[in-house]
Design an enzyme around this catalytic site. Sequence first.
Site, PDB file in Angstrom:
ATOM      1  N   ASP A   1       0.851  -1.205   0.000  1.00 39.95           N
ATOM      2  CA  ASP A   1       0.000   0.000   0.000  1.00 39.95           C
ATOM      3  C   ASP A   1       0.878   1.243   0.000  1.00 39.95           C
ATOM      4  O   ASP A   1       2.023   1.203   0.470  1.00 39.95           O
ATOM      5  CB  ASP A   1      -0.858   0.049   1.273  1.00 39.95           C
ATOM      6  CG  ASP A   1      -2.088  -0.855   1.196  1.00 39.95           C
ATOM      7  OD1 ASP A   1      -2.383  -1.388   0.126  1.00 39.95           O
ATOM      8  OD2 ASP A   1      -2.759  -1.002   2.246  1.00 39.95           O
TER       9      ASP A   1
ATOM     10  N   ARG B   1      -1.613  -0.631  -8.576  1.00 41.00           N
ATOM     11  CA  ARG B   1      -2.969  -0.189  -8.205  1.00 41.00           C
ATOM     12  C   ARG B   1      -2.972   1.333  -8.255  1.00 41.00           C
ATOM     13  O   ARG B   1      -2.104   1.977  -7.669  1.00 41.00           O
ATOM     14  CB  ARG B   1      -3.307  -0.653  -6.793  1.00 41.00           C
ATOM     15  CG  ARG B   1      -4.645  -0.088  -6.307  1.00 41.00           C
ATOM     16  CD  ARG B   1      -4.781  -0.118  -4.785  1.00 41.00           C
ATOM     17  NE  ARG B   1      -4.842  -1.447  -4.245  1.00 41.00           N
ATOM     18  CZ  ARG B   1      -4.457  -1.744  -2.991  1.00 41.00           C
ATOM     19  NH1 ARG B   1      -3.966  -0.807  -2.191  1.00 41.00           N
ATOM     20  NH2 ARG B   1      -4.544  -2.971  -2.547  1.00 41.00           N
TER      21      ARG B   1
HETATM   22  C1  LIG Z   1      -9.020  -0.962  -3.159  1.00 45.52           C
HETATM   23  C2  LIG Z   1      -8.525   0.357  -2.684  1.00 45.52           C
HETATM   24  C3  LIG Z   1      -7.234   0.462  -2.212  1.00 45.52           C
HETATM   25  C4  LIG Z   1      -6.733   1.688  -1.774  1.00 45.52           C
HETATM   26  N1  LIG Z   1      -5.422   1.793  -1.407  1.00 45.52           N
HETATM   27  C5  LIG Z   1      -4.926   2.997  -1.070  1.00 45.52           C
HETATM   28  C6  LIG Z   1      -3.542   3.175  -0.774  1.00 45.52           C
HETATM   29  O1  LIG Z   1      -2.741   2.239  -0.806  1.00 45.52           O
HETATM   30  N2  LIG Z   1      -3.117   4.423  -0.441  1.00 45.52           N
HETATM   31  C7  LIG Z   1      -3.978   5.503  -0.399  1.00 45.52           C
HETATM   32  O2  LIG Z   1      -3.537   6.613  -0.127  1.00 45.52           O
HETATM   33  N3  LIG Z   1      -5.296   5.351  -0.663  1.00 45.52           N
HETATM   34  C8  LIG Z   1      -5.784   4.135  -0.974  1.00 45.52           C
HETATM   35  N4  LIG Z   1      -7.128   4.014  -1.262  1.00 45.52           N
HETATM   36  C9  LIG Z   1      -8.054   5.123  -0.947  1.00 45.52           C
HETATM   37  C10 LIG Z   1      -8.181   6.100  -2.101  1.00 45.52           C
HETATM   38  O3  LIG Z   1      -6.978   6.789  -2.272  1.00 45.52           O
HETATM   39  C11 LIG Z   1      -9.323   7.103  -1.850  1.00 45.52           C
HETATM   40  O4  LIG Z   1      -9.045   7.814  -0.678  1.00 45.52           O
HETATM   41  C12 LIG Z   1     -10.696   6.494  -1.727  1.00 45.52           C
HETATM   42  O5  LIG Z   1     -10.865   5.418  -2.600  1.00 45.52           O
HETATM   43  C13 LIG Z   1     -11.783   7.550  -2.013  1.00 45.52           C
HETATM   44  O6  LIG Z   1     -11.736   7.973  -3.343  1.00 45.52           O
HETATM   45  P1  LIG Z   1     -12.781   7.446  -4.438  1.00 45.52           P
HETATM   46  O7  LIG Z   1     -12.197   7.671  -5.773  1.00 45.52           O
HETATM   47  O8  LIG Z   1     -13.051   6.002  -4.151  1.00 45.52           O
HETATM   48  O9  LIG Z   1     -14.106   8.207  -4.248  1.00 45.52           O
HETATM   49  P2  LIG Z   1     -14.448   9.564  -3.449  1.00 45.52           P
HETATM   50  O10 LIG Z   1     -13.529  10.642  -3.909  1.00 45.52           O
HETATM   51  O11 LIG Z   1     -14.573   9.286  -1.993  1.00 45.52           O
HETATM   52  O12 LIG Z   1     -15.890   9.828  -4.012  1.00 45.52           O
HETATM   53  C14 LIG Z   1     -16.109  10.338  -5.333  1.00 45.52           C
HETATM   54  C15 LIG Z   1     -17.521  10.040  -5.807  1.00 45.52           C
HETATM   55  O13 LIG Z   1     -17.690   8.618  -5.904  1.00 45.52           O
HETATM   56  C16 LIG Z   1     -19.008   8.264  -5.564  1.00 45.52           C
HETATM   57  N5  LIG Z   1     -18.988   7.416  -4.349  1.00 45.52           N
HETATM   58  C17 LIG Z   1     -17.960   7.239  -3.494  1.00 45.52           C
HETATM   59  N6  LIG Z   1     -18.296   6.384  -2.527  1.00 45.52           N
HETATM   60  C18 LIG Z   1     -19.566   6.035  -2.744  1.00 45.52           C
HETATM   61  C19 LIG Z   1     -20.475   5.184  -2.085  1.00 45.52           C
HETATM   62  N7  LIG Z   1     -20.157   4.520  -0.981  1.00 45.52           N
HETATM   63  N8  LIG Z   1     -21.719   5.062  -2.607  1.00 45.52           N
HETATM   64  C20 LIG Z   1     -22.093   5.727  -3.699  1.00 45.52           C
HETATM   65  N9  LIG Z   1     -21.265   6.562  -4.375  1.00 45.52           N
HETATM   66  C21 LIG Z   1     -20.028   6.709  -3.913  1.00 45.52           C
HETATM   67  C22 LIG Z   1     -19.738   9.553  -5.326  1.00 45.52           C
HETATM   68  O14 LIG Z   1     -20.278   9.988  -6.544  1.00 45.52           O
HETATM   69  C23 LIG Z   1     -18.618  10.486  -4.898  1.00 45.52           C
HETATM   70  O15 LIG Z   1     -18.915  11.840  -5.058  1.00 45.52           O
HETATM   71  C24 LIG Z   1      -7.611   2.812  -1.756  1.00 45.52           C
HETATM   72  C25 LIG Z   1      -8.906   2.712  -2.247  1.00 45.52           C
HETATM   73  C26 LIG Z   1      -9.375   1.518  -2.711  1.00 45.52           C
HETATM   74  C27 LIG Z   1     -10.748   1.445  -3.272  1.00 45.52           C
END
Ligand SMILES: Cc1cc2nc3c(=O)[nH]c(=O)nc-3n(C[C@H](O)[C@H](O)[C@H](O)COP(=O)(O)OP(=O)(O)OC[C@H]3O[C@@H](n4cnc5c(N)ncnc54)[C@H](O)[C@@H]3O)c2cc1C
Length: 283
Positions: A109, A160
């Site tokens: 990660d 990733r």
């Molecule tokens: C598998 C995985 C591994 C990760 N690993 C890391 C890592 O190693 N290091 C790191 O810094 N970060 C990691 N992250 C976190 C990532 O960096 C983001 O902070 C996190 O995923 C939020 O960004 P987002 O793009 O998912 O959506 P967000 O920016 O939270 O949301 C954007 C839009 O997506 C939609 N949305 C989001 N959540 C929902 C929901 N529950 N229901 C309906 N609509 C929704 C909405 O339209 C929202 O406005 C990881 C995330 C994932 C999924």
Amino acid sequence: MKLPFVLARRFVAAETFKETVPKIESINMDGIKVTLDLLGENVEEKTTADETVEIYKNLLTNIQDAGLKSTISIKLTMLGLDIDPEYCKENVFQLLDLARELNSFVRIDMEGSEYTQMTLDIFREAFETYRNHVGIVVQAYLHRTKNDVEELADMGADVRLCKGAYKEPELIALQDMNQIREAFKRYTKILLEKTEFPRIATHDDELVNFVQEYAAERELSKDSFEFQMLYGLREETMKELTQLGYNTRIYVPYGTMWFPYFKRRLMERKENIWFVLRTMFKK
Ligand SMILES: Cc1cc2nc3c(=O)[nH]c(=O)nc-3n(C[C@H](O)[C@H](O)[C@H](O)COP(=O)(O)OP(=O)(O)OC[C@H]3O[C@@H](n4cnc5c(N)ncnc54)[C@H](O)[C@@H]3O)c2cc1C
């Protein structure tokens, strides 16, 4: 004060591996793979880091024995990155020895920006020896990712792509969500074009749709990349994507040290806070 686990259970599968197994089995039954994350961050004592290596090793073996479709995701600060990067690397290599033996996979990660360079350095060395048993993460919000993603793609690394979850200053990271999305799209294209099997980690519909459309336009097979989402978020979307024939994987965190992870999820979306408040007041 120790907060009750009931608060975190929306985002954290369980406090022990044993209790997590049925949750992984149920996810696997839907055709979705898992990457398991033992929660915890920033270990300061070698004895604790040594114990963590053993726990991770047991985890790899237990996953194999239980027949689960799951890899693991690790954080280098749990393996002693703050103590000494060389010592941390040795711990990672110990773990990767076993991952290779079991034909498994370990994703490193990405943490806060003070660790990015050290994490990439350790990954590069690990990749030379362990190739398809180790992967890395890049964060679209970091300015430096522009260069890192090209380098990693040229190496043929298993990457990733996520937006980035840590609070970073303007000098280091984009702050505006539209700019972060545009960067995410640019890096998606690079990874889809240059790497064998990129992992696209987001819950954001705009980005999920972009990946689907771009892949279709370019006639890229649905088998050439994977969508990843976090446990407890967008379960229906994950099932739909799986049914449409995409590769999918859920990041399943478990363990007693769930508070920092839980806090990050709450800060990300106000809907998450409402969900937790509802859980608190539900019998
Ligand atoms: C598998 C995985 C591994 C990760 N690993 C890391 C890592 O190693 N290091 C790191 O810094 N970060 C990691 N992250 C976190 C990532 O960096 C983001 O902070 C996190 O995923 C939020 O960004 P987002 O793009 O998912 O959506 P967000 O920016 O939270 O949301 C954007 C839009 O997506 C939609 N949305 C989001 N959540 C929902 C929901 N529950 N229901 C309906 N609509 C929704 C909405 O339209 C929202 O406005 C990881 C995330 C994932 C999924």
